[in-house]
Design an enzyme around this catalytic site. Structure first.
Site, PDB file in Angstrom:
ATOM      1  N   ARG A  30      52.151 -14.064  65.843  1.00 56.11           N
ATOM      2  CA  ARG A  30      53.230 -14.992  65.517  1.00 56.11           C
ATOM      3  C   ARG A  30      53.536 -14.852  64.032  1.00 56.11           C
ATOM      4  O   ARG A  30      52.614 -14.760  63.207  1.00 56.11           O
ATOM      5  CB  ARG A  30      52.839 -16.450  65.824  1.00 56.11           C
ATOM      6  N   GLU A  50      62.049 -15.456  62.662  1.00 56.46           N
ATOM      7  CA  GLU A  50      62.669 -14.544  63.625  1.00 56.46           C
ATOM      8  C   GLU A  50      63.651 -15.223  64.565  1.00 56.46           C
ATOM      9  O   GLU A  50      64.510 -14.560  65.165  1.00 56.46           O
ATOM     10  CB  GLU A  50      61.595 -13.829  64.454  1.00 56.46           C
ATOM     11  N   HIS A  92      59.895  -8.332  68.163  1.00 56.78           N
ATOM     12  CA  HIS A  92      59.115  -9.085  69.163  1.00 56.78           C
ATOM     13  C   HIS A  92      59.191  -8.409  70.530  1.00 56.78           C
ATOM     14  O   HIS A  92      59.598  -9.020  71.517  1.00 56.78           O
ATOM     15  CB  HIS A  92      59.602 -10.548  69.237  1.00 56.78           C
TER      16      HIS A  92
HETATM   17  P1  NAI Z   1      43.963 -15.812  73.644  1.00 59.27           P
HETATM   18  O1  NAI Z   1      44.106 -17.287  73.714  1.00 59.27           O
HETATM   19  O2  NAI Z   1      43.390 -15.078  74.815  1.00 59.27           O
HETATM   20  O3  NAI Z   1      43.116 -15.401  72.356  1.00 59.27           O
HETATM   21  C1  NAI Z   1      43.338 -15.950  71.103  1.00 59.27           C
HETATM   22  C2  NAI Z   1      42.005 -15.899  70.359  1.00 59.27           C
HETATM   23  O4  NAI Z   1      42.236 -16.312  69.020  1.00 59.27           O
HETATM   24  C3  NAI Z   1      40.938 -16.825  70.951  1.00 59.27           C
HETATM   25  O5  NAI Z   1      39.759 -16.090  71.198  1.00 59.27           O
HETATM   26  C4  NAI Z   1      40.743 -17.868  69.860  1.00 59.27           C
HETATM   27  O6  NAI Z   1      39.399 -18.364  69.804  1.00 59.27           O
HETATM   28  C5  NAI Z   1      41.104 -17.069  68.623  1.00 59.27           C
HETATM   29  N1  NAI Z   1      41.367 -17.865  67.450  1.00 59.27           N
HETATM   30  C6  NAI Z   1      41.856 -19.132  67.362  1.00 59.27           C
HETATM   31  N2  NAI Z   1      41.900 -19.512  66.065  1.00 59.27           N
HETATM   32  C7  NAI Z   1      41.433 -18.463  65.325  1.00 59.27           C
HETATM   33  C8  NAI Z   1      41.209 -18.264  63.944  1.00 59.27           C
HETATM   34  N3  NAI Z   1      41.499 -19.208  63.038  1.00 59.27           N
HETATM   35  N4  NAI Z   1      40.702 -17.068  63.541  1.00 59.27           N
HETATM   36  C9  NAI Z   1      40.396 -16.118  64.445  1.00 59.27           C
HETATM   37  N5  NAI Z   1      40.572 -16.260  65.770  1.00 59.27           N
HETATM   38  C10 NAI Z   1      41.089 -17.423  66.205  1.00 59.27           C
HETATM   39  O7  NAI Z   1      45.437 -15.270  73.316  1.00 59.27           O
HETATM   40  P2  NAI Z   1      46.027 -13.824  73.591  1.00 59.27           P
HETATM   41  O8  NAI Z   1      46.612 -13.778  74.953  1.00 59.27           O
HETATM   42  O9  NAI Z   1      45.039 -12.795  73.210  1.00 59.27           O
HETATM   43  O10 NAI Z   1      47.255 -13.805  72.575  1.00 59.27           O
HETATM   44  C11 NAI Z   1      47.054 -13.824  71.186  1.00 59.27           C
HETATM   45  C12 NAI Z   1      48.377 -14.129  70.527  1.00 59.27           C
HETATM   46  O11 NAI Z   1      49.270 -13.036  70.723  1.00 59.27           O
HETATM   47  C13 NAI Z   1      49.128 -15.312  71.157  1.00 59.27           C
HETATM   48  O12 NAI Z   1      48.712 -16.547  70.601  1.00 59.27           O
HETATM   49  C14 NAI Z   1      50.547 -15.022  70.819  1.00 59.27           C
HETATM   50  O13 NAI Z   1      50.845 -15.660  69.597  1.00 59.27           O
HETATM   51  C15 NAI Z   1      50.589 -13.511  70.614  1.00 59.27           C
HETATM   52  N6  NAI Z   1      51.426 -12.821  71.598  1.00 59.27           N
HETATM   53  C16 NAI Z   1      52.417 -12.002  71.135  1.00 59.27           C
HETATM   54  C17 NAI Z   1      53.230 -11.326  72.015  1.00 59.27           C
HETATM   55  C18 NAI Z   1      54.283 -10.375  71.541  1.00 59.27           C
HETATM   56  O14 NAI Z   1      55.190 -10.016  72.330  1.00 59.27           O
HETATM   57  N7  NAI Z   1      54.253  -9.895  70.319  1.00 59.27           N
HETATM   58  C19 NAI Z   1      53.086 -11.522  73.466  1.00 59.27           C
HETATM   59  C20 NAI Z   1      51.951 -12.348  73.845  1.00 59.27           C
HETATM   60  C21 NAI Z   1      51.182 -12.989  72.934  1.00 59.27           C
END
Ligand code: NAI
Length: 335
Positions: free
Chosen positions: A232, A261, A293
């Protein structure tokens, strides 16, 4: 259920229609969902929103006022929803917690390869008959240290790919992922920032992670470091990143997301003057690669997003468990 679907594009309209199989009555709107457009949802029990829809307090109140009971996010992230406001108005919300984590992880890897070996510049040079290699010098990924911030679904896939390149993988996450034992070594964020040649962000945007990468974090990084953000935009303080690019602290920057964005991405603005001077400045650097994105944008991910969204809507209608957004689940009724 009657569902008003916002920010619709041709590609996700056909994925949703195909997953729906006429189960729900879908109305498609190309416009973004904001407080100003929320009235379009009148007569619909649910709305379906994407990442740049603005589900702030005002919008949520307006949705509740026109009779909407459920918000189906067709994204994993839910930072664009005011969850407290939704809960106060008695709305529930669902999301797509996991859909092809490979799509985003592989896009991040693609950005690393492109920035390192300058595919985007080489493509243009060769088409112009310029076969000189000056300026295209890259480095071996094997043996380099990659820092992964957030090792959930996407970060875990990304870590495995980078380990496969022969990189040492450092990870920072308050919740350790046991499946990464032997793949990544968990360290605290300052150590990760100080020890990595490449840093990739895979954590959600929350009040705690807003501007996680600011001037002070950038100051800890190795000179010439590569930073990749496919999560993000607001995880990175863009002004601080520009200063770090100018000083050479940041050697490469790959962005699939950008703080502001919402006014740019997903639209064809090629005939307009871009008003965002910060974004325009980013485009001037030879060592910055920006995509709009598109990390999620694979056939597999689109189909999976559509299927989970439709099954969430069906679950809401039948009273079954959907993939609820934390904090915006249905209230438990006491017998
Ligand atoms: P997820 O929920 O499976 O994993 C997120 C991880 O980040 C969790 O393990 C959590 O404990 C960790 N986390 C939370 N706060 C943190 C911190 N301060 N420092 C380090 N780690 C921390 O989410 P997922 O599916 O892996 O997605 C990650 C991110 O990717 C989403 O939140 C979304 O913003 C982004 N995303 C981007 C897309 C794109 O098209 N560019 C598409 C899908 C997701």
């Amino acid at each position: 259920m009657r569902v008003a679907i916002f920010s619709i594009k041709r590609y996700d309209r056909s994925a949703l229609a195909s997953a729906n199989q006429a189960r729900h009555d879908l109305t498609f709107f190309e416009t973004r969902l904001t407080a100003d457009t929320a009235g379009l949802a009148a007569g619909h029990g649910a709305v379906c929103a994407f990442v740049n829809d603005v589900l702030d307090r005002e919008c949520v109140a307006r949705l509740a006022e026109v009779g909407v009971r459920h918000i189906a996010l067709r994204s994993a992230g839910f930072n664009h929803l005011d969850r407290a406001a939704a809960a106060e108005h008695g709305l529930t919300a669902s999301r797509v917690p996991a859909y092809s984590p490979h799509a985003v992880a592989e896009h991040a890897v693609g950005m690393i390869l492109a920035l390192n070996r300058q595919y985007h510049r080489a493509f243009n040079r060769v088409r112009e008959g310029n076969f000189a290699l000056d300026g295209l010098l890259g480095f071996d990924l094997a043996g380099k240290t990659v820092g992964v911030v957030g090792t959930g679904t996407i970060g875990a896939v990304f870590s495995r790919i980078m380990a496969g390149f022969g990189c040492t993988v450092l990870a920072s996450d308050p919740a350790w992922n046991d499946e990464l034992a032997g793949v990544a070594q968990y360290v605290d964020l300052p150590e990760l920032l100080e020890s990595s040649d490449i840093i990739s962000l895979h954590c959600p945007l929350t009040p705690e992670t807003h501007h996680l990468i600011d001037a002070s974090a950038l100051g800890r990084m190795r000179p010439g470091v590569m930073l990749i953000n496919t999560s993000r935009g607001a995880l990175v303080d863009t002004a601080a990143a520009i200063a770090a690019l100018k000083s050479g602290r940041l050697g490469y920057l790959g962005l699939d997301v950008y703080e502001e964005e919402a006014d740019l991405f997903f639209e064809d603005l090629s005939n307009q003057v871009i008003q965002d001077d910060v974004f325009s400045r980013l485009l001037t650097f030879p060592n910055v690669l920006i995509t709009g994105h598109q990390g999620f944008f694979t056939r597999e991910a689109l189909d999976s997003i559509a299927e989970t969204t439709i099954s969430n809507l069906t679950a809401v209608e039948t009273g079954e468990a959907a993939a609820w957004v934390p904090g915006v689940e249905p209230q438990k009724t006491t017998a």
